[in-house]
Design a protein around this motif. Structure first.
Motif, PDB file in Angstrom:
ATOM      1  N   ALA A  28      -2.703  -7.276 -12.481  1.00 44.50           N
ATOM      2  CA  ALA A  28      -1.938  -6.028 -12.430  1.00 44.50           C
ATOM      3  C   ALA A  28      -2.826  -4.871 -11.980  1.00 44.50           C
ATOM      4  O   ALA A  28      -2.420  -4.047 -11.148  1.00 44.50           O
ATOM      5  CB  ALA A  28      -1.325  -5.725 -13.797  1.00 44.50           C
ATOM      6  N   LEU A  29      -4.034  -4.816 -12.507  1.00 47.76           N
ATOM      7  CA  LEU A  29      -4.976  -3.769 -12.096  1.00 47.76           C
ATOM      8  C   LEU A  29      -5.325  -3.902 -10.616  1.00 47.76           C
ATOM      9  O   LEU A  29      -5.432  -2.897  -9.900  1.00 47.76           O
ATOM     10  CB  LEU A  29      -6.250  -3.837 -12.937  1.00 47.76           C
ATOM     11  N   GLU A  30      -5.494  -5.134 -10.169  1.00 46.77           N
ATOM     12  CA  GLU A  30      -5.840  -5.358  -8.762  1.00 46.77           C
ATOM     13  C   GLU A  30      -4.720  -4.884  -7.854  1.00 46.77           C
ATOM     14  O   GLU A  30      -4.970  -4.232  -6.828  1.00 46.77           O
ATOM     15  CB  GLU A  30      -6.120  -6.849  -8.537  1.00 46.77           C
ATOM     16  N   ARG A  31      -3.496  -5.177  -8.200  1.00 50.02           N
ATOM     17  CA  ARG A  31      -2.362  -4.769  -7.364  1.00 50.02           C
ATOM     18  C   ARG A  31      -2.104  -3.265  -7.435  1.00 50.02           C
ATOM     19  O   ARG A  31      -1.635  -2.668  -6.462  1.00 50.02           O
ATOM     20  CB  ARG A  31      -1.123  -5.586  -7.735  1.00 50.02           C
ATOM     21  N   LEU A  32      -2.434  -2.662  -8.565  1.00 51.30           N
ATOM     22  CA  LEU A  32      -2.292  -1.210  -8.673  1.00 51.30           C
ATOM     23  C   LEU A  32      -3.240  -0.475  -7.720  1.00 51.30           C
ATOM     24  O   LEU A  32      -2.973   0.672  -7.355  1.00 51.30           O
ATOM     25  CB  LEU A  32      -2.556  -0.762 -10.114  1.00 51.30           C
ATOM     26  N   LYS A  33      -4.325  -1.126  -7.343  1.00 54.47           N
ATOM     27  CA  LYS A  33      -5.271  -0.488  -6.420  1.00 54.47           C
ATOM     28  C   LYS A  33      -4.640  -0.180  -5.070  1.00 54.47           C
ATOM     29  O   LYS A  33      -5.136   0.660  -4.318  1.00 54.47           O
ATOM     30  CB  LYS A  33      -6.498  -1.377  -6.223  1.00 54.47           C
ATOM     31  N   GLY A  34      -3.527  -0.861  -4.769  1.00 54.37           N
ATOM     32  CA  GLY A  34      -2.831  -0.594  -3.514  1.00 54.37           C
ATOM     33  C   GLY A  34      -2.027   0.695  -3.550  1.00 54.37           C
ATOM     34  O   GLY A  34      -1.455   1.093  -2.531  1.00 54.37           O
ATOM     35  N   ILE A  35      -1.958   1.328  -4.707  1.00 54.35           N
ATOM     36  CA  ILE A  35      -1.229   2.588  -4.855  1.00 54.35           C
ATOM     37  C   ILE A  35      -2.246   3.680  -5.144  1.00 54.35           C
ATOM     38  O   ILE A  35      -2.859   3.698  -6.210  1.00 54.35           O
ATOM     39  CB  ILE A  35      -0.189   2.514  -5.987  1.00 54.35           C
ATOM     40  N   THR A  36      -2.466   4.569  -4.211  1.00 55.60           N
ATOM     41  CA  THR A  36      -3.459   5.621  -4.375  1.00 55.60           C
ATOM     42  C   THR A  36      -2.784   6.974  -4.554  1.00 55.60           C
ATOM     43  O   THR A  36      -1.664   7.194  -4.099  1.00 55.60           O
ATOM     44  CB  THR A  36      -4.404   5.684  -3.163  1.00 55.60           C
ATOM     45  N   GLY A  37      -3.492   7.877  -5.226  1.00 49.33           N
ATOM     46  CA  GLY A  37      -2.968   9.206  -5.461  1.00 49.33           C
ATOM     47  C   GLY A  37      -3.917  10.276  -4.981  1.00 49.33           C
ATOM     48  O   GLY A  37      -5.083  10.003  -4.650  1.00 49.33           O
ATOM     49  N   HIS A  38      -3.421  11.499  -4.953  1.00 49.17           N
ATOM     50  CA  HIS A  38      -4.221  12.676  -4.603  1.00 49.17           C
ATOM     51  C   HIS A  38      -3.951  13.730  -5.675  1.00 49.17           C
ATOM     52  O   HIS A  38      -3.129  14.618  -5.495  1.00 49.17           O
ATOM     53  CB  HIS A  38      -3.850  13.179  -3.213  1.00 49.17           C
ATOM     54  N   ASP A  39      -4.640  13.560  -6.825  1.00 48.76           N
ATOM     55  CA  ASP A  39      -4.340  14.387  -8.001  1.00 48.76           C
ATOM     56  C   ASP A  39      -2.860  14.289  -8.355  1.00 48.76           C
ATOM     57  O   ASP A  39      -2.234  15.258  -8.786  1.00 48.76           O
ATOM     58  CB  ASP A  39      -4.738  15.839  -7.770  1.00 48.76           C
ATOM     59  N   THR A  40      -2.303  13.104  -8.170  1.00 46.55           N
ATOM     60  CA  THR A  40      -0.880  12.856  -8.405  1.00 46.55           C
ATOM     61  C   THR A  40      -0.618  12.635  -9.896  1.00 46.55           C
ATOM     62  O   THR A  40      -1.309  11.838 -10.531  1.00 46.55           O
ATOM     63  CB  THR A  40      -0.427  11.618  -7.612  1.00 46.55           C
ATOM     64  N   PRO A  41       0.369  13.304 -10.482  1.00 44.32           N
ATOM     65  CA  PRO A  41       0.691  13.056 -11.886  1.00 44.32           C
ATOM     66  C   PRO A  41       1.096  11.595 -12.108  1.00 44.32           C
ATOM     67  O   PRO A  41       1.744  10.988 -11.261  1.00 44.32           O
ATOM     68  CB  PRO A  41       1.875  13.992 -12.158  1.00 44.32           C
ATOM     69  N   ALA A  42       0.701  11.065 -13.253  1.00 43.20           N
ATOM     70  CA  ALA A  42       1.007   9.666 -13.556  1.00 43.20           C
ATOM     71  C   ALA A  42       1.291   9.504 -15.042  1.00 43.20           C
ATOM     72  O   ALA A  42       0.826  10.293 -15.873  1.00 43.20           O
ATOM     73  CB  ALA A  42      -0.145   8.760 -13.137  1.00 43.20           C
ATOM     74  N   ILE A  43       2.051   8.454 -15.343  1.00 41.49           N
ATOM     75  CA  ILE A  43       2.384   8.110 -16.727  1.00 41.49           C
ATOM     76  C   ILE A  43       2.001   6.652 -16.956  1.00 41.49           C
ATOM     77  O   ILE A  43       2.707   5.745 -16.491  1.00 41.49           O
ATOM     78  CB  ILE A  43       3.892   8.292 -17.004  1.00 41.49           C
ATOM     79  N   PRO A  44       0.880   6.370 -17.611  1.00 39.34           N
ATOM     80  CA  PRO A  44       0.545   4.979 -17.940  1.00 39.34           C
ATOM     81  C   PRO A  44       1.364   4.496 -19.128  1.00 39.34           C
ATOM     82  O   PRO A  44       1.512   5.211 -20.129  1.00 39.34           O
ATOM     83  CB  PRO A  44      -0.953   5.049 -18.280  1.00 39.34           C
ATOM     84  N   ASN A  65       0.847  -1.185   0.000  1.00 39.14           N
ATOM     85  CA  ASN A  65       0.000   0.000   0.000  1.00 39.14           C
ATOM     86  C   ASN A  65       0.885   1.238   0.000  1.00 39.14           C
ATOM     87  O   ASN A  65       1.825   1.335   0.788  1.00 39.14           O
ATOM     88  CB  ASN A  65      -0.919   0.025   1.230  1.00 39.14           C
ATOM     89  N   ALA A  66       0.590   2.166  -0.897  1.00 38.99           N
ATOM     90  CA  ALA A  66       1.322   3.425  -0.963  1.00 38.99           C
ATOM     91  C   ALA A  66       0.331   4.545  -1.218  1.00 38.99           C
ATOM     92  O   ALA A  66      -0.586   4.409  -2.043  1.00 38.99           O
ATOM     93  CB  ALA A  66       2.366   3.384  -2.072  1.00 38.99           C
ATOM     94  N   ASN A  67       0.510   5.630  -0.503  1.00 42.88           N
ATOM     95  CA  ASN A  67      -0.373   6.780  -0.627  1.00 42.88           C
ATOM     96  C   ASN A  67       0.460   7.940  -1.168  1.00 42.88           C
ATOM     97  O   ASN A  67       1.192   8.578  -0.424  1.00 42.88           O
ATOM     98  CB  ASN A  67      -0.962   7.108   0.749  1.00 42.88           C
ATOM     99  N   LEU A  68       0.355   8.189  -2.476  1.00 45.32           N
ATOM    100  CA  LEU A  68       1.184   9.201  -3.113  1.00 45.32           C
ATOM    101  C   LEU A  68       0.516  10.571  -3.020  1.00 45.32           C
ATOM    102  O   LEU A  68      -0.712  10.674  -3.073  1.00 45.32           O
ATOM    103  CB  LEU A  68       1.448   8.848  -4.577  1.00 45.32           C
ATOM    104  N   GLN A  69       1.356  11.584  -2.908  1.00 45.99           N
ATOM    105  CA  GLN A  69       0.862  12.944  -2.721  1.00 45.99           C
ATOM    106  C   GLN A  69       0.886  13.732  -4.034  1.00 45.99           C
ATOM    107  O   GLN A  69       1.376  13.259  -5.055  1.00 45.99           O
ATOM    108  CB  GLN A  69       1.691  13.649  -1.650  1.00 45.99           C
ATOM    109  N   HIS A  70       0.377  14.954  -3.956  1.00 44.60           N
ATOM    110  CA  HIS A  70       0.215  15.795  -5.147  1.00 44.60           C
ATOM    111  C   HIS A  70       1.549  16.058  -5.862  1.00 44.60           C
ATOM    112  O   HIS A  70       1.589  16.172  -7.088  1.00 44.60           O
ATOM    113  CB  HIS A  70      -0.430  17.132  -4.735  1.00 44.60           C
ATOM    114  N   ASP A  71       2.629  16.147  -5.095  1.00 41.03           N
ATOM    115  CA  ASP A  71       3.921  16.463  -5.702  1.00 41.03           C
ATOM    116  C   ASP A  71       4.761  15.225  -6.024  1.00 41.03           C
ATOM    117  O   ASP A  71       5.928  15.341  -6.384  1.00 41.03           O
ATOM    118  CB  ASP A  71       4.719  17.414  -4.811  1.00 41.03           C
ATOM    119  N   ASP A  72       4.182  14.031  -5.898  1.00 46.47           N
ATOM    120  CA  ASP A  72       4.853  12.802  -6.312  1.00 46.47           C
ATOM    121  C   ASP A  72       4.577  12.551  -7.795  1.00 46.47           C
ATOM    122  O   ASP A  72       3.824  13.287  -8.447  1.00 46.47           O
ATOM    123  CB  ASP A  72       4.370  11.610  -5.487  1.00 46.47           C
TER     124      ASP A  72
END
Length: 257
Positions: A66-82, A42-49
């Motif tokens: 893979a989708l199921e395990r990604l659910k353990g990583i949450t963001g807060h309007d965190t930028p992401a690159i799929p 579980n990881a809780n990423l912040q806005h500046d991550d």
């Protein structure tokens, strides 16, 4: 802080992810979604991550595990690159599916990548990729992503939504008939059982494959120190006949920003 999460049973997806991820941040924190331990992560990423999430494409879709395990990583309007990585046939709806999953988990995609790696079942397709040409293109795109992130930070703005290819009525996926099995070369060392992402090989009897659990990711074939696992050659030939024409011509990375 930057995180790089990848589901990469045979290494191709990780290779592609590393080219981009380490071009952005050489000290990126790696999360191996192929490990069964990732199910407890579980990881809780912040806005500046920043999160780079890379997955292989199976039959035009993202592997459900893979989708199921990604659910353990949450963001807060965190930028992401799929990042969707495929074996030179087509990525179909997988990049859109991954992007949508990240958005549902609190992330804001700032760029998207569909790129090619060696096919996990038929290794002759896209052999050696991502290659030097891919690496050059992906590194240059990483520079564009960094520039975009810098502009956002300086201007204090949120990323504009990006558009990627794909049909929201996702392509149906019914699994792959080709399942690896043990051969006479198997020494029952248990390497395949220990590293199977879905626990489809019993540790006390690694010559067996639970075909209901198996997702045909081919990790067991890739990691066996004795080349003691393989797929049925008749089934392999059927797969070549089914997808061979689509895999013949070289595909190039598709980049969205």
């Amino acid at each position: 802080m930057m995180y790089m999460a990848h589901f990469s049973p045979t290494g191709g997806t990780r290779k592609a992810a590393e080219i981009v991820g380490r071009a952005i941040d050489p000290h990126v924190t790696e999360i191996d979604l192929s490990s069964r331990e990732a199910g407890k992560y579980n990881a809780n990423l912040q806005h500046d991550d920043l999160l780079l999430a890379a997955v292989p494409v199976y039959g035009g879709r993202v592997p459900a595990i893979a989708l199921e395990r990604l659910k353990g990583i949450t963001g807060h309007d965190t930028p992401a690159i799929p990042v969707a990585v495929y074996g030179n046939r087509d990525y179909d709806d997988a990049l859109l599916e991954l992007k949508s999953a990240l958005e549902a988990n609190g992330f804001r995609p700032v760029a998207g990548i569909a790129c090619i790696a060696e096919h996990s079942i038929i290794r002759a397709y896209a052999n050696g990729r991502p290659d030097s040409a891919d690496e050059k293109e992906l590194r240059e795109f990483a520079s564009q992503i960094v520039a975009k992130l810098d502009r956002m930070k300086q201007e204090g703005t949120a990323p504009a939504p990006i558009t990627v290819k794909g049909n929201p009525d996702y392509k149906p996926y019914n699994g792959v008939a080709t399942k690896p099995h043990a051969t006479e070369a198997c020494l029952r060392c248990g390497t395949c059982a220990t590293l199977c992402p879905v626990g489809a090989i019993p540790l006390d009897n690694p010559q067996i494959t639970d075909t209901d659990k198996c997702i045909s990711c081919m990790r067991c074939v890739a990691v066996c120190p004795r080349q003691g696992r393989e797929v049925n050659r008749i089934e392999l030939e059927h797969t070549i006949q089914r997808i061979g024409k689509a895999c013949e011509s070289r595909k190039e990375p598709e980049l969205f920003i």
